[in-house]
Design a protein around this motif. Structure first.
Motif, short mmCIF file in Angstrom:
data_model
loop_
_atom_site.label_atom_id
_atom_site.label_comp_id
_atom_site.label_asym_id
_atom_site.label_seq_id
_atom_site.Cartn_x
_atom_site.Cartn_y
_atom_site.Cartn_z
N PHE A 134 0.81 -1.22 0.00
CA PHE A 134 0.00 0.00 0.00
C PHE A 134 0.84 1.27 0.00
CE2 PHE A 134 -3.66 -2.32 2.37
CZ PHE A 134 -4.01 -2.94 1.18
N GLN A 135 2.09 1.16 0.38
CA GLN A 135 2.85 2.37 0.61
C GLN A 135 4.34 2.07 0.54
OE1 GLN A 135 1.64 5.47 1.22
NE2 GLN A 135 3.66 6.38 1.37
N HIS A 136 5.10 3.00 0.01
CA HIS A 136 6.56 2.93 0.07
C HIS A 136 7.04 4.30 0.53
CE1 HIS A 136 6.75 -0.98 -1.90
NE2 HIS A 136 5.78 -0.54 -2.70
N GLY A 137 8.20 4.33 1.14
CA GLY A 137 8.68 5.62 1.62
C GLY A 137 9.99 5.48 2.35
N GLU A 138 10.30 6.49 3.14
CA GLU A 138 11.55 6.51 3.88
C GLU A 138 11.53 5.44 4.97
OE1 GLU A 138 14.10 9.49 6.84
OE2 GLU A 138 12.25 10.19 5.85
N ILE A 139 12.55 4.61 4.99
CA ILE A 139 12.66 3.57 6.01
C ILE A 139 14.04 3.62 6.65
CG2 ILE A 139 10.98 2.05 4.88
CD1 ILE A 139 13.35 0.42 3.81
N GLY A 140 14.22 2.80 7.67
CA GLY A 140 15.46 2.82 8.44
C GLY A 140 16.53 1.91 7.87
N THR A 141 17.43 1.48 8.77
CA THR A 141 18.63 0.75 8.36
C THR A 141 18.77 -0.53 9.15
OG1 THR A 141 19.72 2.86 7.89
CG2 THR A 141 21.13 0.90 8.07
N LYS A 142 19.01 -1.62 8.45
CA LYS A 142 19.33 -2.90 9.09
C LYS A 142 20.78 -2.85 9.54
CE LYS A 142 18.47 -7.44 9.79
NZ LYS A 142 18.65 -8.39 8.68
N ASN A 143 21.02 -3.25 10.80
CA ASN A 143 22.35 -3.18 11.38
C ASN A 143 22.96 -4.57 11.54
OD1 ASN A 143 22.14 -0.35 11.64
ND2 ASN A 143 20.97 -0.59 13.54
N LYS A 144 24.13 -4.60 12.14
CA LYS A 144 24.88 -5.84 12.34
C LYS A 144 24.10 -6.82 13.21
CE LYS A 144 29.43 -7.47 13.95
NZ LYS A 144 28.96 -8.39 14.98
N THR A 145 24.20 -8.11 12.90
CA THR A 145 23.55 -9.16 13.67
C THR A 145 24.53 -9.72 14.69
OG1 THR A 145 22.14 -9.75 11.80
CG2 THR A 145 22.38 -11.39 13.55
N ASP A 146 24.11 -9.79 15.96
CA ASP A 146 24.94 -10.38 17.01
C ASP A 146 24.69 -11.88 17.08
OD1 ASP A 146 25.90 -7.86 17.74
OD2 ASP A 146 24.22 -7.52 19.13
N VAL A 147 25.76 -12.65 17.14
CA VAL A 147 25.65 -14.10 17.16
C VAL A 147 26.52 -14.67 18.28
CG1 VAL A 147 26.08 -16.23 15.86
CG2 VAL A 147 25.22 -14.22 14.68
N SER A 148 25.95 -15.60 19.05
CA SER A 148 26.71 -16.34 20.06
C SER A 148 26.27 -17.80 20.01
CB SER A 148 26.49 -15.75 21.45
OG SER A 148 25.20 -16.09 21.94
N THR A 149 26.81 -18.62 20.89
CA THR A 149 26.44 -20.04 20.89
C THR A 149 25.04 -20.28 21.46
OG1 THR A 149 27.52 -20.32 23.03
CG2 THR A 149 28.83 -20.82 21.05
N SER A 150 24.45 -19.27 22.09
CA SER A 150 23.12 -19.45 22.71
C SER A 150 22.07 -18.47 22.22
CB SER A 150 23.23 -19.34 24.23
OG SER A 150 23.75 -18.06 24.60
N SER A 151 22.47 -17.52 21.37
CA SER A 151 21.48 -16.54 20.92
C SER A 151 21.93 -15.87 19.62
CB SER A 151 21.25 -15.47 21.99
OG SER A 151 22.39 -14.64 22.13
N MET A 152 20.95 -15.24 18.98
CA MET A 152 21.18 -14.46 17.77
C MET A 152 20.25 -13.27 17.83
SD MET A 152 20.58 -15.70 13.82
CE MET A 152 21.67 -17.09 14.08
N ARG A 164 14.81 -1.23 16.93
CA ARG A 164 14.07 -2.49 17.00
C ARG A 164 15.04 -3.65 16.89
NH1 ARG A 164 10.96 1.22 14.16
NH2 ARG A 164 8.75 1.33 14.74
N ALA A 165 14.67 -4.77 17.51
CA ALA A 165 15.54 -5.94 17.47
C ALA A 165 14.70 -7.20 17.58
CB ALA A 165 16.57 -5.89 18.60
N THR A 166 15.23 -8.30 17.05
CA THR A 166 14.64 -9.62 17.23
C THR A 166 15.70 -10.50 17.87
OG1 THR A 166 13.29 -9.34 15.25
CG2 THR A 166 13.52 -11.58 16.11
N ARG A 167 15.46 -10.91 19.10
CA ARG A 167 16.40 -11.75 19.83
C ARG A 167 15.90 -13.19 19.83
NH1 ARG A 167 15.57 -9.91 24.31
NH2 ARG A 167 15.00 -11.62 25.73
N ILE A 168 16.74 -14.11 19.41
CA ILE A 168 16.39 -15.53 19.36
C ILE A 168 17.33 -16.29 20.29
CG2 ILE A 168 16.09 -17.55 17.88
CD1 ILE A 168 15.91 -15.54 15.50
N GLU A 169 16.75 -17.05 21.20
CA GLU A 169 17.53 -17.87 22.13
C GLU A 169 17.14 -19.33 21.97
OE1 GLU A 169 16.84 -16.38 26.06
OE2 GLU A 169 17.55 -14.35 25.60
N TRP A 170 18.07 -20.24 22.29
CA TRP A 170 17.77 -21.67 22.23
C TRP A 170 18.41 -22.37 23.43
CZ3 TRP A 170 20.05 -18.79 18.37
CH2 TRP A 170 21.45 -18.84 18.28
#
Length: 698
Positions: A134-152, A164-170
């Motif tokens: 429906f819309q296109h426009g000014e958006i932000g920037t994707k940054n570096k992804t942090d990675v470890s043995t227990s999370s991303m 904003r961030a998405t944290r994934i743990e296992w």
């Protein structure tokens, strides 16, 4: 895409039937909150190959279970996995802002096996408006992804200056981790099981969720559903289809509830309208009152908190106006779309007043009325001033926002207000049903103000309503069709197309009995009634199309409002016919769930391709139909209850338990006996006197 969706509070997950979020899919699957996609890819593979789906259950909206197995895998040198050696169970649910994804792998190979399973993730943080095209426009920037043995953790800096961030743990040690991918090596003997749990946490600014043990999270979620079921009005009949419709409606309403800090209210529907939505939220809460009246309270307070304060053409905002839709994503926050909130709706303001008066009639709760009385006054002022822009006594709409909505009633598609010759109506447009909402709101408020000792204000509102009714008869009645016009256009000419809209006026008791009868006759004629429901537009009209969004399809909520009006206006038999149509079509849809809409073919259950499901006011349809079947209209302020049961064919017994009215509960049982319906009052602690009108069955 055949999708699977789960939701809890403000977080929802949309996947394919395998449980995956395929990358770059046009339908827009993902993990969403606040109109932002926090996962744009999530795929499971076994030795880098996609598993084979065996079953994919979506009968519950808060938990999904998917069973898969491995394909046959071998190379020229060795056998990797014999087909169907591994049972793969995916179970996912949401609790307290966290998505839990449990992967359970069980070996049924006769000897020990070793294999890998991988999970691939990506987060694009796209705004809902961009995903839907429906819309296109000014958006932000994707940054570096942090990675470890227990999370991303994926990171994004928004154009709205929000991080904003998405944290994934296992909870298991992986064999490898790299950006966007985690791999595990599994060594299993026959019947041995390994389980890996992922916790996926969207983060907005300083708002962060903390995962807990998955089993505890799931139990807390199940407990909340058990509490909801235990404290909700219970309906049981001798008809299994109707029982399933009721259960599905109650369960769907529960999953669609959200709280913005003012109490729980229903969002419009999934997947694309999990947000506050003026008319949808108000009507759904209205449908839910006989089952959960406190949801009306949360809905009213939420809408009141965003009531219009100023004249703002960009958002179609005006003082006293109730919002249409509220969005929270990057484009809204940066002013690239006007949904913060957007006010382009003509009916939300009178519906706000209707929901409040309905709530008071059921509960007698004048404390809430007193709390919202200033909002009521401002809403009435908007109706009489901004709402009636040409001062002809009718409430009409006209789009001002450049990126707003042109048609601002519930039929809001661009071609929905069409003349009998096929020409589109020009604004300002006064819709038939909106005049009914205004009339009923004013007469209902008048009765409340009498109770509060404000006789002068009560008389004023009643006088205004009486004048509106007379003007409506004069301007909307089409003598040549024995029916009311859909609307008046910008020239005050009738938009004469035969539609379902005038059916909404029935519950207002605004028109005389002979003309009400003519409305009912038209709605149940072959032109309007398909056998499965009342169409939005009559066959034979220039705009009629059985697969058009608003011009010939069947909307369950539209039917429910008409059906309740039929019951209130004493057209009990006709209401039962319309209810039976919806009961007959329900089993044609997955899990007996009435969709947002379906096509208007004669006695054919044809799905509309992009109908939301679950949809709040579709879920509320069997609930409102139950009230209509009972002919149940309480007046808690005057301690009276009107009861006039009439059951549709196929239902011979109906029991209602724990229905909250006034300060108590009502339990009743209705039975078809010979040529009438017998009503037993099993329990009445409401303090209200019940007036029962005996109905003769066919």
């Amino acid at each position: 895409m055949s999708y699977r969706v789960i939701k809890e509070d403000d977080l929802f997950l949309l996947t394919d039937e395998n449980g995956d979020i395929p990358k770059d899919h046009t339908y827009g699957p993902g993990l969403y909150t606040k109109d932002t996609r926090f996962l744009s890819e999530m795929t499971l593979t076994i030795n880098k190959e996609k598993p084979i789906m065996l079953s994919s259950a979506a009968d519950e909206n808060y938990i999904a279970e998917i069973i898969m197995t491995n394909p046959h895998q071998e190379t020229e040198e060795e056998l990797l996995l014999w087909r169907e050696s591994i049972e793969i169970k995916r179970k996912r649910f949401i609790h307290d802002g966290v998505l839990y994804e449990q992967i359970q792998l069980t070996s049924f190979a006769p000897k020990p096996i070793v294999f890998n399973f991988e999970m691939t993730f990506e987060a694009d943080f796209k705004d809902m408006f961009i995903i839907r095209g429906f819309q296109h426009g000014e958006i932000g920037t994707k940054n570096k992804t942090d990675v470890s043995t227990s999370s991303m953790t994926f990171h994004y800096s928004g154009a709205d200056s929000i991080e904003r961030a998405t944290r994934i743990e296992w909870d298991k040690v992986p064999s490898y981790v790299k950006e966007g991918e985690i791999g595990f090596t599994c060594s299993l003997s026959h019947s041995e099981t390994e389980t890996v749990t992922f916790a996926i946490c969207p983060e907005i600014g300083d708002e962060k969720s903390t995962p807990i043990q998955a089993d505890k999270a799931l139990q807390a979620l199940k407990d909340s559903y058990a509490e909801w079921e235990a404290t909700t009005t219970k309906i049981h009949s001798n008809n299994d289809v109707f029982n399933r419709l009721i259960k599905r409606g109650v369960d769907d309403m529960r999953v669609l509830l959200t709280d913005m800090g003012y109490g729980k209210f229903p969002v419009a529907g999934l997947p694309w309208f999990g947000v506050p939505f003026g008319r949808d939220s108000l009507i759904a809460a209205m449908q839910l009152i006989p089952f959960r009246p406190e949801v009306a309270k949360g809905t009213l307070r939420t809408m009141a908190s965003e009531q219009g304060k100023q004249k703002d053409p960009w958002r179609d905002e005006e003082p006293g106006k109730i919002m249409h839709e509220m969005r929270f994503g990057e484009l809204a926050n940066t002013g690239q779309v006007p949904f913060t909130p957007y006010y382009g709706t003509i009916d939300a303001t009178p519906l706000f007043l209707l929901l409040l008066t309905d709530y008071v009639k059921w509960t007698g709760d004048l404390e809430l009325f007193n709390e919202l009385e200033e909002n009521v006054s401002r809403a009435l002022e908007w109706i009489d001033s901004y709402g009636d822009r040409d001062e002809d006594g009718f409430v009409e709409y006209h789009q001002e926002a450049a990126k707003g909505i042109a048609n601002q009633g519930w039929k809001d598609s661009g071609d929905s207000i069409v003349h009998r010759n096929g020409d589109l109506a020009v604004a300002p447009i006064a819709l038939a049903e909106v005049q009914g909402y205004v009339y009923e709101a004013k007469t209902s408020l008048a009765s409340i103000y009498i109770h509060l000792g404000k006789k002068e204000l009560s008389n004023k509102l009643q006088d205004e309503a009486t004048k509106l009714a007379a003007a409506f008869e004069e301007s909307f009645w089409m003598k040549e069709h024995d029916y009311y016009a859909l609307a008046l256009d910008g020239h005050n000419d009738q938009v004469g197309t035969i539609t379902s809209n005038p059916g909404h006026v029935l519950r207002a008791l605004m028109v005389k009995e002979d003309r009400a009868k003519k409305i009912v006759n038209m709605l149940l004629s072959d032109r309007m009634f398909s056998g499965f429901g009342i169409r939005t537009m009559a066959k034979g009209e220039a705009g009629y199309n059985p697969i058009s969004y608003h011009n010939g399809t069947i909307w369950p909520h539209d039917n429910s409002l008409i059906i309740l009006g039929m019951s209130k206006a004493f057209f009990f038999k006709e209401a039962a016919v319309a209810i039976k149509g919806l009961m007959d079509v329900a089993p044609s849809f997955e899990y007996d769930r009435l969709p947002e809409l379906f096509c208007g073919y004669e006695k054919k259950a044809v799905k509309y391709p992009v109908a939301c499901s679950p949809q709040a006011w579709a879920a509320g349809t069997p609930l409102m139909c139950t009230q209509a079947m009972l002919g149940l209209f309480p007046d808690a302020l005057n301690k009276s209850i009107q009861l006039a049961p009439y059951l549709p064919d196929g239902i011979d017994e109906l029991t209602v338990t724990d229905m909250a009215i006034s300060d108590g509960v009502l339990n009743i049982k209705v039975m078809r006996e010979d040529n009438s319906f017998k009503t037993d009052i099993l329990l009445n602690t409401t303090g209200c006197t019940i007036s029962t009108l005996e109905q003769v069955s066919p």
